[in-house]
Design a protein around this motif. Sequence first.
Motif, PDB file in Angstrom:
ATOM      1  N   ASN A  17     -76.707  66.908 -10.251  1.00  0.00           N
ATOM      2  CA  ASN A  17     -77.347  67.421 -11.464  1.00  0.00           C
ATOM      3  C   ASN A  17     -78.793  67.008 -11.668  1.00  0.00           C
ATOM      4  O   ASN A  17     -79.341  67.252 -12.735  1.00  0.00           O
ATOM      5  N   GLY A  18     -79.414  66.342 -10.714  1.00  0.00           N
ATOM      6  CA  GLY A  18     -80.819  65.990 -10.869  1.00  0.00           C
ATOM      7  C   GLY A  18     -81.096  64.527 -10.606  1.00  0.00           C
ATOM      8  O   GLY A  18     -80.187  63.696 -10.522  1.00  0.00           O
ATOM      9  N   PHE A  19     -82.397  64.221 -10.471  1.00  0.00           N
ATOM     10  CA  PHE A  19     -82.775  62.862 -10.111  1.00  0.00           C
ATOM     11  C   PHE A  19     -82.563  61.864 -11.247  1.00  0.00           C
ATOM     12  O   PHE A  19     -82.254  60.699 -10.997  1.00  0.00           O
ATOM     13  N   GLU A  20     -82.703  62.274 -12.498  1.00  0.00           N
ATOM     14  CA  GLU A  20     -82.484  61.338 -13.607  1.00  0.00           C
ATOM     15  C   GLU A  20     -81.030  60.869 -13.645  1.00  0.00           C
ATOM     16  O   GLU A  20     -80.755  59.691 -13.868  1.00  0.00           O
ATOM     17  N   GLU A  21     -80.108  61.775 -13.421  1.00  0.00           N
ATOM     18  CA  GLU A  21     -78.700  61.389 -13.395  1.00  0.00           C
ATOM     19  C   GLU A  21     -78.392  60.520 -12.178  1.00  0.00           C
ATOM     20  O   GLU A  21     -77.578  59.608 -12.253  1.00  0.00           O
ATOM     21  N   ALA A  22     -79.068  60.770 -11.059  1.00  0.00           N
ATOM     22  CA  ALA A  22     -78.886  59.929  -9.872  1.00  0.00           C
ATOM     23  C   ALA A  22     -79.312  58.491 -10.169  1.00  0.00           C
ATOM     24  O   ALA A  22     -78.637  57.533  -9.756  1.00  0.00           O
ATOM     25  N   ILE A  23     -80.403  58.316 -10.901  1.00  0.00           N
ATOM     26  CA  ILE A  23     -80.861  56.981 -11.296  1.00  0.00           C
ATOM     27  C   ILE A  23     -79.821  56.326 -12.206  1.00  0.00           C
ATOM     28  O   ILE A  23     -79.427  55.175 -11.994  1.00  0.00           O
ATOM     29  N   LYS A  24     -79.369  57.071 -13.208  1.00  0.00           N
ATOM     30  CA  LYS A  24     -78.377  56.527 -14.140  1.00  0.00           C
ATOM     31  C   LYS A  24     -77.087  56.145 -13.422  1.00  0.00           C
ATOM     32  O   LYS A  24     -76.488  55.113 -13.729  1.00  0.00           O
ATOM     33  N   ASN A  25     -76.656  56.962 -12.465  1.00  0.00           N
ATOM     34  CA  ASN A  25     -75.446  56.654 -11.708  1.00  0.00           C
ATOM     35  C   ASN A  25     -75.585  55.358 -10.920  1.00  0.00           C
ATOM     36  O   ASN A  25     -74.675  54.532 -10.889  1.00  0.00           O
ATOM     37  N   ALA A  26     -76.731  55.183 -10.273  1.00  0.00           N
ATOM     38  CA  ALA A  26     -76.952  53.965  -9.493  1.00  0.00           C
ATOM     39  C   ALA A  26     -76.976  52.729 -10.386  1.00  0.00           C
ATOM     40  O   ALA A  26     -76.348  51.711 -10.076  1.00  0.00           O
ATOM     41  N   LEU A  27     -77.675  52.808 -11.505  1.00  0.00           N
ATOM     42  CA  LEU A  27     -77.768  51.663 -12.408  1.00  0.00           C
ATOM     43  C   LEU A  27     -76.423  51.342 -13.051  1.00  0.00           C
ATOM     44  O   LEU A  27     -76.056  50.159 -13.183  1.00  0.00           O
ATOM     45  N   ALA A  28     -75.679  52.361 -13.432  1.00  0.00           N
ATOM     46  CA  ALA A  28     -74.371  52.132 -14.048  1.00  0.00           C
ATOM     47  C   ALA A  28     -73.412  51.469 -13.070  1.00  0.00           C
ATOM     48  O   ALA A  28     -72.666  50.559 -13.441  1.00  0.00           O
ATOM     49  N   ARG A  29     -73.452  51.908 -11.818  1.00  0.00           N
ATOM     50  CA  ARG A  29     -72.551  51.302 -10.821  1.00  0.00           C
ATOM     51  C   ARG A  29     -72.967  49.871 -10.521  1.00  0.00           C
ATOM     52  O   ARG A  29     -72.129  48.974 -10.429  1.00  0.00           O
ATOM     53  N   ALA A  30     -74.259  49.612 -10.382  1.00  0.00           N
ATOM     54  CA  ALA A  30     -74.734  48.260 -10.098  1.00  0.00           C
ATOM     55  C   ALA A  30     -74.420  47.314 -11.244  1.00  0.00           C
ATOM     56  O   ALA A  30     -74.101  46.144 -11.022  1.00  0.00           O
ATOM     57  N   GLN A  31     -74.483  47.803 -12.472  1.00  0.00           N
ATOM     58  CA  GLN A  31     -74.225  46.973 -13.654  1.00  0.00           C
ATOM     59  C   GLN A  31     -72.819  46.370 -13.629  1.00  0.00           C
ATOM     60  O   GLN A  31     -72.579  45.326 -14.226  1.00  0.00           O
ATOM     61  N   LYS A  32     -71.896  46.998 -12.908  1.00  0.00           N
ATOM     62  CA  LYS A  32     -70.528  46.484 -12.833  1.00  0.00           C
ATOM     63  C   LYS A  32     -70.434  45.180 -12.054  1.00  0.00           C
ATOM     64  O   LYS A  32     -69.516  44.396 -12.275  1.00  0.00           O
ATOM     65  N   THR A  33     -71.373  44.931 -11.133  1.00  0.00           N
ATOM     66  CA  THR A  33     -71.288  43.730 -10.293  1.00  0.00           C
ATOM     67  C   THR A  33     -72.550  42.881 -10.268  1.00  0.00           C
ATOM     68  O   THR A  33     -72.510  41.748  -9.795  1.00  0.00           O
ATOM     69  N   VAL A  34     -73.660  43.404 -10.756  1.00  0.00           N
ATOM     70  CA  VAL A  34     -74.925  42.655 -10.739  1.00  0.00           C
ATOM     71  C   VAL A  34     -75.276  42.265 -12.172  1.00  0.00           C
ATOM     72  O   VAL A  34     -75.418  43.116 -13.039  1.00  0.00           O
ATOM     73  N   ARG A  35     -75.402  40.968 -12.399  1.00  0.00           N
ATOM     74  CA  ARG A  35     -75.763  40.488 -13.737  1.00  0.00           C
ATOM     75  C   ARG A  35     -77.280  40.316 -13.850  1.00  0.00           C
ATOM     76  O   ARG A  35     -77.974  40.150 -12.875  1.00  0.00           O
ATOM     77  N   ASN A  36     -77.755  40.323 -15.064  1.00  0.00           N
ATOM     78  CA  ASN A  36     -79.154  40.023 -15.392  1.00  0.00           C
ATOM     79  C   ASN A  36     -80.154  41.020 -14.801  1.00  0.00           C
ATOM     80  O   ASN A  36     -81.278  40.646 -14.474  1.00  0.00           O
ATOM     81  N   MET A  37     -79.760  42.293 -14.679  1.00  0.00           N
ATOM     82  CA  MET A  37     -80.714  43.289 -14.199  1.00  0.00           C
ATOM     83  C   MET A  37     -81.831  43.425 -15.226  1.00  0.00           C
ATOM     84  O   MET A  37     -81.570  43.490 -16.424  1.00  0.00           O
ATOM     85  N   ARG A  38     -83.068  43.479 -14.745  1.00  0.00           N
ATOM     86  CA  ARG A  38     -84.210  43.506 -15.647  1.00  0.00           C
ATOM     87  C   ARG A  38     -85.094  44.736 -15.483  1.00  0.00           C
ATOM     88  O   ARG A  38     -85.730  45.161 -16.423  1.00  0.00           O
ATOM     89  N   TRP A  39     -85.218  45.292 -14.291  1.00  0.00           N
ATOM     90  CA  TRP A  39     -86.092  46.443 -14.094  1.00  0.00           C
ATOM     91  C   TRP A  39     -85.661  47.210 -12.855  1.00  0.00           C
ATOM     92  O   TRP A  39     -84.837  46.757 -12.071  1.00  0.00           O
ATOM     93  N   PHE A  40     -86.222  48.396 -12.711  1.00  0.00           N
ATOM     94  CA  PHE A  40     -86.032  49.157 -11.481  1.00  0.00           C
ATOM     95  C   PHE A  40     -87.312  49.892 -11.130  1.00  0.00           C
ATOM     96  O   PHE A  40     -88.136  50.178 -11.995  1.00  0.00           O
ATOM     97  N   GLU A  41     -87.488  50.160  -9.849  1.00  0.00           N
ATOM     98  CA  GLU A  41     -88.615  50.922  -9.332  1.00  0.00           C
ATOM     99  C   GLU A  41     -88.051  52.085  -8.530  1.00  0.00           C
ATOM    100  O   GLU A  41     -87.165  51.883  -7.696  1.00  0.00           O
ATOM    101  N   VAL A  42     -88.546  53.273  -8.766  1.00  0.00           N
ATOM    102  CA  VAL A  42     -88.120  54.419  -7.967  1.00  0.00           C
ATOM    103  C   VAL A  42     -88.982  54.458  -6.715  1.00  0.00           C
ATOM    104  O   VAL A  42     -90.206  54.530  -6.785  1.00  0.00           O
ATOM    105  N   GLY A  43     -88.325  54.369  -5.554  1.00  0.00           N
ATOM    106  CA  GLY A  43     -89.042  54.356  -4.283  1.00  0.00           C
ATOM    107  C   GLY A  43     -89.182  55.739  -3.669  1.00  0.00           C
ATOM    108  O   GLY A  43     -90.121  56.003  -2.938  1.00  0.00           O
TER     109      GLY A  43
END
Length: 69
Positions: A17-43
């Motif tokens: 459905n688009g790149f914004e949803e791809a970003i949200k999907n990645a962050l939501a999945r990482a949030q399940k196992t990675v604590r203290n996330m502070r920022w992201f950079e789109v490469g």
Amino acid sequence: MSDHTYKKIELVGSSPNGFEEAIKNALARAQKTVRNMRWFEVGGTRGYSEDGKGGHWRVTLKVGFRLED
């Protein structure tokens, strides 16, 4: 401000459905196992063409998180 140490990891999120949803999907999945996330950079972003239209999106992210004391 306290002294902190941070680490960056690389993720690839995807969505039909688009790149914004791809970003949200990645962050939501990482949030399940990675604590203290502070920022992201789109490469980078990628997609493939399906009948001359964007079919599926992939976004490469670097995610920074603070290491625990």
